[in-house]
Write a protein that holds these residues in place. Structure first.
Motif, mmCIF file in Angstrom:
data_model
loop_
_atom_site.group_PDB
_atom_site.id
_atom_site.type_symbol
_atom_site.label_atom_id
_atom_site.label_comp_id
_atom_site.label_asym_id
_atom_site.label_seq_id
_atom_site.Cartn_x
_atom_site.Cartn_y
_atom_site.Cartn_z
ATOM 1 N N UNK A 87 0.819 -1.207 0.000
ATOM 2 C CA UNK A 87 0.000 0.000 0.000
ATOM 3 C C UNK A 87 0.852 1.255 0.000
ATOM 4 N N UNK A 88 0.257 2.372 -0.320
ATOM 5 C CA UNK A 88 0.952 3.650 -0.209
ATOM 6 C C UNK A 88 1.179 3.953 1.258
ATOM 7 N N UNK A 89 2.306 4.563 1.576
ATOM 8 C CA UNK A 89 2.602 4.912 2.957
ATOM 9 C C UNK A 89 2.908 6.398 3.036
ATOM 10 N N UNK A 90 2.566 7.004 4.149
ATOM 11 C CA UNK A 90 2.829 8.418 4.384
ATOM 12 C C UNK A 90 4.172 8.540 5.084
ATOM 13 N N UNK A 91 5.083 9.304 4.509
ATOM 14 C CA UNK A 91 6.423 9.462 5.065
ATOM 15 C C UNK A 91 6.627 10.917 5.457
ATOM 16 N N UNK A 92 7.053 11.140 6.684
ATOM 17 C CA UNK A 92 7.311 12.502 7.143
ATOM 18 C C UNK A 92 8.654 12.528 7.865
ATOM 19 N N UNK A 93 9.178 13.712 8.069
ATOM 20 C CA UNK A 93 10.463 13.853 8.760
ATOM 21 C C UNK A 93 10.266 14.695 10.012
ATOM 22 N N UNK A 94 11.261 14.623 10.883
ATOM 23 C CA UNK A 94 11.313 15.581 11.980
ATOM 24 C C UNK A 94 11.841 16.894 11.399
ATOM 25 N N UNK A 95 12.108 17.885 12.272
ATOM 26 C CA UNK A 95 12.659 19.154 11.784
ATOM 27 C C UNK A 95 14.033 18.885 11.177
ATOM 28 N N UNK A 96 14.224 19.321 9.942
ATOM 29 C CA UNK A 96 15.466 19.028 9.236
ATOM 30 C C UNK A 96 16.619 19.880 9.777
ATOM 31 N N UNK A 97 17.831 19.323 9.785
ATOM 32 C CA UNK A 97 18.985 20.089 10.255
ATOM 33 C C UNK A 97 19.295 21.272 9.340
ATOM 34 N N UNK A 98 20.006 22.231 9.874
ATOM 35 C CA UNK A 98 20.444 23.386 9.074
ATOM 36 C C UNK A 98 21.328 22.909 7.924
ATOM 37 N N UNK A 99 21.182 23.523 6.759
ATOM 38 C CA UNK A 99 21.931 23.223 5.540
ATOM 39 C C UNK A 99 21.647 21.822 4.993
ATOM 40 N N UNK A 100 20.502 21.244 5.375
ATOM 41 C CA UNK A 100 20.113 19.939 4.830
ATOM 42 C C UNK A 100 19.564 20.134 3.418
ATOM 43 N N UNK A 101 20.214 19.516 2.444
ATOM 44 C CA UNK A 101 19.820 19.669 1.053
ATOM 45 C C UNK A 101 18.700 18.714 0.672
ATOM 46 N N UNK A 102 18.750 17.466 1.170
ATOM 47 C CA UNK A 102 17.760 16.459 0.785
ATOM 48 C C UNK A 102 17.588 15.457 1.916
ATOM 49 N N UNK A 103 16.407 14.836 1.935
ATOM 50 C CA UNK A 103 16.053 13.887 3.000
ATOM 51 C C UNK A 103 15.282 12.722 2.394
ATOM 52 N N UNK A 104 15.513 11.514 2.903
ATOM 53 C CA UNK A 104 14.726 10.355 2.478
ATOM 54 C C UNK A 104 14.657 9.345 3.605
ATOM 55 N N UNK A 105 13.604 8.514 3.575
ATOM 56 C CA UNK A 105 13.475 7.402 4.508
ATOM 57 C C UNK A 105 13.550 6.101 3.735
ATOM 58 N N UNK A 106 14.156 5.091 4.343
ATOM 59 C CA UNK A 106 14.240 3.777 3.731
ATOM 60 C C UNK A 106 13.388 2.811 4.545
ATOM 61 N N UNK A 107 12.346 2.297 3.901
ATOM 62 C CA UNK A 107 11.371 1.439 4.559
ATOM 63 C C UNK A 107 11.493 0.015 4.044
ATOM 64 N N UNK A 108 11.253 -0.948 4.915
ATOM 65 C CA UNK A 108 11.284 -2.353 4.528
ATOM 66 C C UNK A 108 9.918 -2.968 4.797
ATOM 67 N N UNK A 109 9.304 -3.530 3.743
ATOM 68 C CA UNK A 109 8.013 -4.198 3.895
ATOM 69 C C UNK A 109 8.245 -5.585 4.479
ATOM 70 N N UNK A 110 7.479 -5.906 5.510
ATOM 71 C CA UNK A 110 7.673 -7.183 6.177
ATOM 72 C C UNK A 110 6.346 -7.926 6.341
ATOM 73 N N UNK A 111 6.361 -9.206 5.971
ATOM 74 C CA UNK A 111 5.317 -10.150 6.319
ATOM 75 C C UNK A 111 3.911 -9.772 5.926
ATOM 76 N N UNK A 112 3.003 -10.552 6.404
ATOM 77 C CA UNK A 112 1.578 -10.344 6.155
ATOM 78 C C UNK A 112 0.852 -10.387 7.479
ATOM 79 N N UNK A 113 -0.018 -9.464 7.676
ATOM 80 C CA UNK A 113 -0.849 -9.401 8.863
ATOM 81 C C UNK A 113 -2.289 -9.700 8.470
ATOM 82 N N UNK A 114 -3.071 -10.219 9.379
ATOM 83 C CA UNK A 114 -4.454 -10.550 9.043
ATOM 84 C C UNK A 114 -5.269 -9.314 8.719
ATOM 85 N N UNK A 115 -4.919 -8.191 9.347
ATOM 86 C CA UNK A 115 -5.684 -6.968 9.120
ATOM 87 C C UNK A 115 -5.099 -6.135 7.983
#
Length: 248
Positions: free
Chosen positions: A59-87
């Motif tokens: 599914x689509x996931x919502x990705x957000x960051x905390x307050x970015x550090x000074x002089x931060x040019x770019x930010x990304x999160x690396x997510x790993x999809x795991x397993x299957x849940x009943x819900x």
């Protein structure tokens, strides 16, 4: 577990004919619909390695960051999809965050082996940090130099080799220096003091690679030449990469 519904009609005469397949989750929401032959249905169900009926598309996931550090040019999160849940078909484990931070062109106090060099000129730089979401442990992703045109960094700006030592293909060797853990991302702004300029420079990856156009044979001579001087940008060696290439 997902529910599989097969729809047959009177036109099916042989096992090579097509049937309708619908897959729904345990809440009755349809996740996929397609056609396949009856032979393929039987083979798929009997094949334990076949997982068409086991996983829905991530599914689509919502990705957000905390307050970015000074002089931060770019930010990304690396997510790993795991397993299957009943819900929910997938769970996501947030492994780490990556921050690309600009280090302005200026002079730094450094050491080469056991000799100190004060007020040594360095070029503008771009350093990538990985930060563990679980522990806050910092690691260095890559380090590059840039020319200082007095403007904000753009994706089309050229990247250059870090002109000193201890870096190969953008990867920084920090020896026995222990990398810190952080509680707040704002700490990344000045962390290069601890991991880049407090570690002694050696000749590692200086003589093996064409690090700069100075013509100087070792990093000690380079530091001596740059004491109380700004780094000459004509000494930078191009990486044949642009900023946008490393952000993909």
């Amino acid at each position: 577990m997902p529910t599989i519904q097969l729809t047959f009609d009177d036109s099916i005469k042989k096992t090579s004919d097509y049937v309708d397949v619908r897959i729904s989750n345990n809440k009755g929401v349809e996740m996929d619909q397609f056609k396949m032959t009856l032979d393929d249905v039987v083979m798929s169900i009997s094949d334990s390695s076949f997982d068409m009926f086991q996983k829905a598309p991530p599914p689509s996931v919502y990705v957000s960051s905390s307050i970015l550090p000074e002089r931060c040019l770019a930010y990304s999160q690396y997510l790993k999809a795991e397993g299957i849940d009943e819900d929910e078909p997938y769970k996501f484990n947030q492994e780490y965050e990556r921050f690309w931070i600009e280090i302005p062109k200026q002079r730094w106090d450094i050491s080469v082996y056991n000799t100190f060099f004060l007020d040594t000129g360095f070029p503008r730089m771009l350093i990538g940090y990985n930060v563990s979401k679980a522990t806050g442990q910092v690691s260095v992703h890559k380090l590059f130099a840039l020319k200082d045109n007095g403007k904000r960094i753009k994706e089309t700006d050229l990247l250059y080799k870090f002109p000193f030592s201890n870096v190969s293909e953008g990867h920084l060797c920090i020896g026995t220096t222990k990398l810190p853990t952080i509680k707040h991302t704002s700490e990344l702004t000045e962390i290069h003091h601890k991991i880049l300029f407090s570690s002694p420079f050696t000749n590692d990856w200086y003589q093996q690679e064409s690090r700069n156009h100075s013509g100087l044979e070792n990093v000690r001579e380079l530091a001596m030449a740059l004491t109380e001087k700004d780094f000459p940008e004509e000494w930078l060696v191009s990486k044949a990469l642009r900023v946008g290439d490393i952000l993909k």
